[in-house]
Design a protein around this motif. Structure first.
Motif, PDB file in Angstrom:
ATOM      1  N   GLY A  78       0.818  -1.213   0.000  1.00  0.00           N
ATOM      2  CA  GLY A  78       0.000   0.000   0.000  1.00  0.00           C
ATOM      3  C   GLY A  78       0.846   1.254   0.000  1.00  0.00           C
ATOM      4  O   GLY A  78       0.536   2.237  -0.682  1.00  0.00           O
ATOM      5  N   GLY A  79       1.948   1.228   0.742  1.00  0.00           N
ATOM      6  CA  GLY A  79       2.828   2.402   0.830  1.00  0.00           C
ATOM      7  C   GLY A  79       3.480   2.750  -0.495  1.00  0.00           C
ATOM      8  O   GLY A  79       3.567   3.933  -0.863  1.00  0.00           O
ATOM      9  N   LEU A  80       3.947   1.746  -1.224  1.00  0.00           N
ATOM     10  CA  LEU A  80       4.548   2.004  -2.538  1.00  0.00           C
ATOM     11  C   LEU A  80       3.557   2.675  -3.484  1.00  0.00           C
ATOM     12  O   LEU A  80       3.895   3.627  -4.188  1.00  0.00           O
ATOM     13  CB  LEU A  80       5.032   0.692  -3.180  1.00  0.00           C
ATOM     14  CG  LEU A  80       6.339   0.131  -2.672  1.00  0.00           C
ATOM     15  CD1 LEU A  80       6.578  -1.252  -3.262  1.00  0.00           C
ATOM     16  CD2 LEU A  80       7.485   1.054  -3.013  1.00  0.00           C
ATOM     17  N   PHE A  81       2.340   2.178  -3.472  1.00  0.00           N
ATOM     18  CA  PHE A  81       1.350   2.744  -4.386  1.00  0.00           C
ATOM     19  C   PHE A  81       0.769   4.054  -3.873  1.00  0.00           C
ATOM     20  O   PHE A  81       0.319   4.887  -4.678  1.00  0.00           O
ATOM     21  CB  PHE A  81       0.280   1.703  -4.736  1.00  0.00           C
ATOM     22  CG  PHE A  81       0.746   0.819  -5.842  1.00  0.00           C
ATOM     23  CD1 PHE A  81       0.415   1.088  -7.156  1.00  0.00           C
ATOM     24  CD2 PHE A  81       1.592  -0.240  -5.587  1.00  0.00           C
ATOM     25  CE1 PHE A  81       0.893   0.307  -8.187  1.00  0.00           C
ATOM     26  CE2 PHE A  81       2.077  -1.032  -6.608  1.00  0.00           C
ATOM     27  CZ  PHE A  81       1.733  -0.761  -7.914  1.00  0.00           C
ATOM     28  N   LEU A  82       0.810   4.269  -2.575  1.00  0.00           N
ATOM     29  CA  LEU A  82       0.423   5.582  -2.054  1.00  0.00           C
ATOM     30  C   LEU A  82       1.445   6.624  -2.503  1.00  0.00           C
ATOM     31  O   LEU A  82       1.076   7.722  -2.939  1.00  0.00           O
ATOM     32  CB  LEU A  82       0.320   5.551  -0.527  1.00  0.00           C
ATOM     33  CG  LEU A  82      -0.165   6.839   0.129  1.00  0.00           C
ATOM     34  CD1 LEU A  82      -1.571   7.199  -0.346  1.00  0.00           C
ATOM     35  CD2 LEU A  82      -0.151   6.680   1.651  1.00  0.00           C
ATOM     36  N   LEU A  83       2.710   6.264  -2.443  1.00  0.00           N
ATOM     37  CA  LEU A  83       3.769   7.142  -2.939  1.00  0.00           C
ATOM     38  C   LEU A  83       3.576   7.414  -4.435  1.00  0.00           C
ATOM     39  O   LEU A  83       3.672   8.566  -4.884  1.00  0.00           O
ATOM     40  CB  LEU A  83       5.140   6.513  -2.670  1.00  0.00           C
ATOM     41  CG  LEU A  83       6.359   7.329  -3.058  1.00  0.00           C
ATOM     42  CD1 LEU A  83       6.414   8.630  -2.254  1.00  0.00           C
ATOM     43  CD2 LEU A  83       7.621   6.509  -2.834  1.00  0.00           C
ATOM     44  N   ALA A  84       3.270   6.349  -5.199  1.00  0.00           N
ATOM     45  CA  ALA A  84       3.015   6.509  -6.639  1.00  0.00           C
ATOM     46  C   ALA A  84       1.795   7.393  -6.888  1.00  0.00           C
ATOM     47  O   ALA A  84       1.768   8.170  -7.845  1.00  0.00           O
ATOM     48  CB  ALA A  84       2.825   5.142  -7.292  1.00  0.00           C
ATOM     49  N   HIS A  85       0.797   7.292  -6.019  1.00  0.00           N
ATOM     50  CA  HIS A  85      -0.408   8.123  -6.136  1.00  0.00           C
ATOM     51  C   HIS A  85      -0.045   9.607  -6.026  1.00  0.00           C
ATOM     52  O   HIS A  85      -0.500  10.435  -6.817  1.00  0.00           O
ATOM     53  CB  HIS A  85      -1.409   7.736  -5.043  1.00  0.00           C
ATOM     54  CG  HIS A  85      -2.586   8.648  -4.929  1.00  0.00           C
ATOM     55  ND1 HIS A  85      -3.629   8.629  -5.834  1.00  0.00           N
ATOM     56  CD2 HIS A  85      -2.876   9.612  -4.021  1.00  0.00           C
ATOM     57  CE1 HIS A  85      -4.520   9.550  -5.474  1.00  0.00           C
ATOM     58  NE2 HIS A  85      -4.088  10.152  -4.379  1.00  0.00           N
ATOM     59  N   PHE A  86       0.802   9.934  -5.044  1.00  0.00           N
ATOM     60  CA  PHE A  86       1.185  11.337  -4.857  1.00  0.00           C
ATOM     61  C   PHE A  86       2.127  11.814  -5.954  1.00  0.00           C
ATOM     62  O   PHE A  86       1.989  12.932  -6.447  1.00  0.00           O
ATOM     63  CB  PHE A  86       1.803  11.554  -3.480  1.00  0.00           C
ATOM     64  CG  PHE A  86       0.800  11.452  -2.366  1.00  0.00           C
ATOM     65  CD1 PHE A  86      -0.340  12.247  -2.352  1.00  0.00           C
ATOM     66  CD2 PHE A  86       0.979  10.547  -1.331  1.00  0.00           C
ATOM     67  CE1 PHE A  86      -1.273  12.158  -1.339  1.00  0.00           C
ATOM     68  CE2 PHE A  86       0.050  10.452  -0.306  1.00  0.00           C
ATOM     69  CZ  PHE A  86      -1.078  11.253  -0.312  1.00  0.00           C
ATOM     70  N   MET A 118       7.159  -7.435  -3.346  1.00  0.00           N
ATOM     71  CA  MET A 118       8.037  -6.715  -4.285  1.00  0.00           C
ATOM     72  C   MET A 118       8.113  -7.394  -5.654  1.00  0.00           C
ATOM     73  O   MET A 118       7.966  -6.720  -6.672  1.00  0.00           O
ATOM     74  CB  MET A 118       9.426  -6.510  -3.681  1.00  0.00           C
ATOM     75  CG  MET A 118       9.439  -5.475  -2.566  1.00  0.00           C
ATOM     76  SD  MET A 118       8.716  -3.878  -3.021  1.00  0.00           S
ATOM     77  CE  MET A 118       9.904  -3.297  -4.194  1.00  0.00           C
ATOM     78  N   PRO A 119       8.341  -8.725  -5.726  1.00  0.00           N
ATOM     79  CA  PRO A 119       8.311  -9.351  -7.050  1.00  0.00           C
ATOM     80  C   PRO A 119       6.945  -9.211  -7.723  1.00  0.00           C
ATOM     81  O   PRO A 119       6.845  -9.034  -8.944  1.00  0.00           O
ATOM     82  CB  PRO A 119       8.638 -10.822  -6.791  1.00  0.00           C
ATOM     83  CG  PRO A 119       9.152 -10.906  -5.417  1.00  0.00           C
ATOM     84  CD  PRO A 119       8.745  -9.664  -4.685  1.00  0.00           C
ATOM     85  N   LEU A 120       5.884  -9.253  -6.916  1.00  0.00           N
ATOM     86  CA  LEU A 120       4.532  -9.101  -7.461  1.00  0.00           C
ATOM     87  C   LEU A 120       4.347  -7.709  -8.056  1.00  0.00           C
ATOM     88  O   LEU A 120       3.821  -7.563  -9.167  1.00  0.00           O
ATOM     89  CB  LEU A 120       3.513  -9.363  -6.352  1.00  0.00           C
ATOM     90  CG  LEU A 120       2.076  -9.569  -6.771  1.00  0.00           C
ATOM     91  CD1 LEU A 120       1.392 -10.488  -5.775  1.00  0.00           C
ATOM     92  CD2 LEU A 120       1.316  -8.293  -6.895  1.00  0.00           C
ATOM     93  N   VAL A 121       4.786  -6.688  -7.349  1.00  0.00           N
ATOM     94  CA  VAL A 121       4.699  -5.314  -7.861  1.00  0.00           C
ATOM     95  C   VAL A 121       5.516  -5.195  -9.135  1.00  0.00           C
ATOM     96  O   VAL A 121       5.062  -4.629 -10.139  1.00  0.00           O
ATOM     97  CB  VAL A 121       5.174  -4.286  -6.802  1.00  0.00           C
ATOM     98  CG1 VAL A 121       5.377  -2.914  -7.413  1.00  0.00           C
ATOM     99  CG2 VAL A 121       4.186  -4.218  -5.647  1.00  0.00           C
TER     100      VAL A 121
END
Length: 192
Positions: A110-118, A145-148
């Motif tokens: 969730g954090g990686l994609f929240l960062l990507a959202h911003f 991480m491999p999934l992302v």
């Protein structure tokens, strides 16, 4: 619950949806066989098959409505909590590790994609943020991480091909959940 049954009945009238459900069943059966060969516990198998099954529905809805339903994400989250409790009871020595891995997977995904959202100024939707948080909770910190990576690679290849074929424009939004589904299937199938 009645609304979900009515929605499913309406969707079953669509031939593409019936084919999609058939594909989902084939994938689920294939993965169940693979998980059996890899000697996964029954609870881990159920966890992954539940995730994939609901991801198929989320991908279908996102493809057609460009929206990821919060109800399905909540259903997945409640299912994960229930399965986590069962896993803790069956494997008491691993309970705390499973909880930590699930929590860190949720925060990282969730954090990686929240960062990507911003960074993308809303180009990555909050539905994708929540979806990756829930997936991280299911897969744990070691798999997210491999999934992302696989999900992003699949979506990038698709986007490049569609741009070259002039089927989409550069700034055009594409639903991301179908790529999340493919990335998740590939990751779990490769035993990551």
């Amino acid at each position: 619950m009645g609304t979900a049954v009515c929605w499913f009945r309406d969707q079953m009238k669509d031939k593409k949806f019936r084919l999609f459900i058939f594909a989902a069943l084939v994938v689920e059966i294939t993965l169940a066989a693979e998980f059996t060969i890899f000697s996964y516990s029954i609870l881990k198998t159920i966890r992954y098959l539940l995730l994939i099954g609901v991801l198929f529905l989320i991908a279908w809805i996102d493809q057609h409505k460009k929206k990821i339903p919060n109800r399905l994400l909540l259903f997945l989250l409640v299912g994960r909590i229930f399965l986590l409790l069962l896993e803790w009871l069956v494997f008491p020595g691993m309970g705390l590790s499973l909880l930590i891995s699930s929590t860190l997977g949720m925060l990282l995904g969730g954090g990686l994609f929240l960062l990507a959202h911003f960074i993308s100024r809303g180009g990555v939707g909050m539905g994708d943020v929540k979806l990756f948080g829930v997936i991280g909770c299911y897969t744990g910190v070691g798999v997210i991480m491999p999934l992302v990576f696989l999900t992003v690679m699949v979506s990038a290849v698709y986007s490049i091909v569609m741009l070259l074929l002039k089927k989409i424009k550069l700034k055009e939004e594409i639903p991301f959940a179908p790529f999340v589904l493919i990335g998740t299937i590939l990751t779990l199938a490769m035993g990551m």
